[in-house]
Scaffold this active site. Structure first.
Site: not given
Ligand code: G6P
Length: 606
Positions: A2, A27, A78, A104-105, A479, A483, A486, A502, A601
């Site tokens: 927020c 934000r 938010w 906020n909080g 992960e 990153k 991506e 393997h 996203k």
């Molecule tokens: C998309 C985003 C990723 C995310 C995935 C799952 O591919 O680019 O960053 O991890 O969706 O999204 P979610 O909102 O379900 O965590």
């Protein structure tokens, strides 16, 4: 997260507050509102709110002016408690509409406060935690108490975090402030004062600011301020308006990685109870007894959330003795999967809207399973359609590549695993104690950002990477590789150390580097063997290792040290250098790291 904005001064405050709220838009928010004294209508105090973009709020106040010299406060919300709608948007008021505030909080004990205030006759309109503060102050004002005294007595009853800006209708020439745990800054101008939850909103408007400290209260008027009990410190604001959007950060991704410690604290606040060696998860209380009897857990998710689920699998096995399986939502939805009684399904999603995860949830619902969620976006489809769940409270994540959400999901998963079992008290105690230390340890890693940038520069020439990890670090390796893929469009894959022989080892030569997660844990020696094998084939190695590990420094080409932690919690630290490495790598290659090509996203289509 927020945003708060406020103004009191000789100018007309309403457009200033709206423009400052706009600066906080980055934000993320789902609704907005303002309170002000209308220059027409006998200077009546008005509260106006709208769902969605600020433009909607602006439409509803077209042609309306606030009276100069009177208080204006505004908020972008938010959702955390209660769905995004007009009633839940801030400002909130007491029964009589005399105490008007934005917050906020999180007010952690709002349920108890709400119950006791309701018994005293207070009428609540919203589902928010915030509204209780307005009613508490209203109650405090009884018995002839003045406003500051009523505010003080109210704040004493609150457990949680707050940045509060409050107008008292009977005193239109003041804005009251209070802070505990959530940021609030005062902008000091000539015959005017501003407030904001983030100094970026004040860039270009004032040169002097006061950052409220925890426990400080304040009252602002046109020509003065009182802040105490600790003496306020006036500081200069060196922020140009251009820098404001992302604050001091050039990209949202970097900003969100740096929010890690704060995000983790939000995930733990009010939940982790070191004193009683337990975890409190309000969102699961209704299904608690059912949940504690389940025989198996299926974790279902996509992308980064799937990898956090893989770490979660280990948490549930070790901390709750619960057989657990992690499944990709896109696979689960089409599999002919046997539904065994006593199995619960846990859906992890940052956005709460991912099409495959939602479809998998609907399948589990149709199969009458107990469905749970770990979701960041409040009021999203997955949050609404699961039977019970836990919110991340990580604030909006804007960078497409998920960073802070991953960290927050790990924090929630560890707590959920502890919540599920009363056994293993000793292990729980260790993990609970160490979880509380993790935010500070992440900070020590973030301080070495420049070192990671230099490493990214060194490795920028390579087109392929293998990320290697074992145990808890295997999902972290996956992960970390995701990153890099991506953000920088280079080929990177995560592998379990034991699988190296393997197949992947065939790739290794002087032009194919390995990023190794080799922190000191029960599989450390095994990782070292892997690294010896890679070195024998002249593969360059960048290792993430535990501080003080001299042996590894001799074996590998480069090493980045992280603080020692409980081995189960290593992913929460080890992911940070990997996120930063990917970020710098992408930036150095000239890519738009916040919006990588071809990615979205929130993937709301199959
Ligand atoms: C998309 C985003 C990723 C995310 C995935 C799952 O591919 O680019 O960053 O991890 O969706 O999204 P979610 O909102 O379900 O965590």
């Amino acid at each position: 997260m927020c945003g708060i904005a406020g103004y009191i001064g000789k100018k007309e405050g309403l457009p200033i507050v709206l423009s400052n709220l706009r600066k906080l838009e980055y934000r993320g928010y789902d609704s907005a509102g303002v309170a002000f004294f209308n220059s027409a209508k006998d200077a009546r105090c008005e509260v106006l709110k709208a769902v969605g973009k600020l433009a909607n709020l602006e439409k509803s106040i077209l042609g309306v002016k606030s009276l100069p010299l009177t208080a204006v406060i505004g908020h972008t919300r938010w959702a955390t408690h209660g769905v995004p709608n007009e009633v839940n948007a801030h400002p909130h008021t007491d029964c009589r509409g005399e105490v008007i505030l934005v917050h906020n909080g999180i007010i952690e004990n709002y349920r108890q406060l709400k119950d006791s205030l309701s018994k005293k006759g207070h009428r609540f309109r919203s589902q928010t935690d915030t509204e209780v503060v307005a009613h508490l102050i209203e109650e405090g004002l009884k018995n002839g108490r003045n406003f500051p005294a009523a505010l003080e007595i109210s704040l004493k009853q609150i457990v949680g975090a707050y940045a509060l800006a409050i107008i008292y209708k009977k005193d239109p020439h003041k804005i009251y402030l209070a802070r505990l745990g959530s940021p609030l800054v005062v902008g000091v101008g000539k015959d005017e004062h501003y407030i904001a939850s983030d100094p970026t909103a004040l860039a270009g408007l004032v040169k002097k600011v006061i950052y409220l400290k925890d426990g400080q209260r304040g009252v602002l008027s046109v020509d003065g301020f009182e802040i105490g009990p600790a003496r306020p410190k006036i500081e200069s604001l060196d922020l140009s308006p251009e820098q404001a959007q992302k604050g001091k950060f050039p990209h949202f991704m970097l900003k969100e990685i740096f929010e890690g410690p704060e995000v983790l604290l939000s995930a733990l606040r009010g939940r982790l109870m070191p004193k009683t060696n337990s975890v409190k998860l309000g969102g699961l209380s209704e299904v608690e007894s059912k949940l504690k009897k389940i025989k198996k857990l299926e974790i279902i998710a996509c992308g980064t959330s799937y990898y956090s689920g893989m770490v979660g699998e280990l948490f549930f096995e070790e901390l709750a003795d619960l057989p657990t399986e992690v499944l990709l939502a896109s696979e689960y939805r089409y599999r002919r999967y046997p539904v065994k009684p006593g199995t619960a399904a846990l859906f992890i999603s940052q956005s709460g809207e991912t099409a495959d995860t939602l479809a998998a949830l609907r399948k589990a619902t149709a199969n009458k399973m107990l469905t749970l969620g770990i979701v960041n976006a409040v009021g999203s489809s997955i949050a609404r359609e699961t039977i019970a769940g836990v919110y991340n409270h990580a604030g909006p994540e804007i960078g497409v590549a998920s960073t802070k959400a991953f960290l927050s999901q790990l924090g929630v998963l560890a707590q959920m695993a502890i919540f599920l079992s009363a056994n293993k008290a000793k292990l729980h105690k260790e993990v609970i104690a160490e979880l509380a230390n993790i935010p500070a340890k992440i900070n020590t890693i973030l301080k070495k950002n420049e070192q990671i940038k230099a490493l990214a520069q060194k490795y920028i020439k390579y087109q392929n990477f293998i990320y290697l990890g074992r145990g808890h670090n295997y999902p972290t390796a996956l992960e970390g590789a995701l990153k890099l893929k991506e953000i920088s469009y280079v080929h990177a894959e995560g592998y379990a150390g034991g699988e190296m022989k393997h197949g992947p080892i065939a790739l290794i030569d002087a032009g194919f580097p390995v990023i190794a997660l080799a922190t000191k844990n029960r599989v450390y020696e095994k990782m070292i063997s892997n690294l010896e094998e890679i070195k024998a084939r002249r593969g360059p190695i960048l290792a993430i290792a535990t501080v003080g590990d001299r042996h590894i420094a001799k074996l590998v080409d480069d090493v980045f040290f992280v603080p020692k932690t409980h081995e189960m919690l290593e992913p929460l630290l080890n992911i940070i250098p990997l996120q930063l490495f990917a970020y710098h790598f992408g930036v150095l290659r000239g890519h738009d790291v916040d919006k990588p090509r071809n990615l979205a996203k929130s993937v709301t289509v199959e």
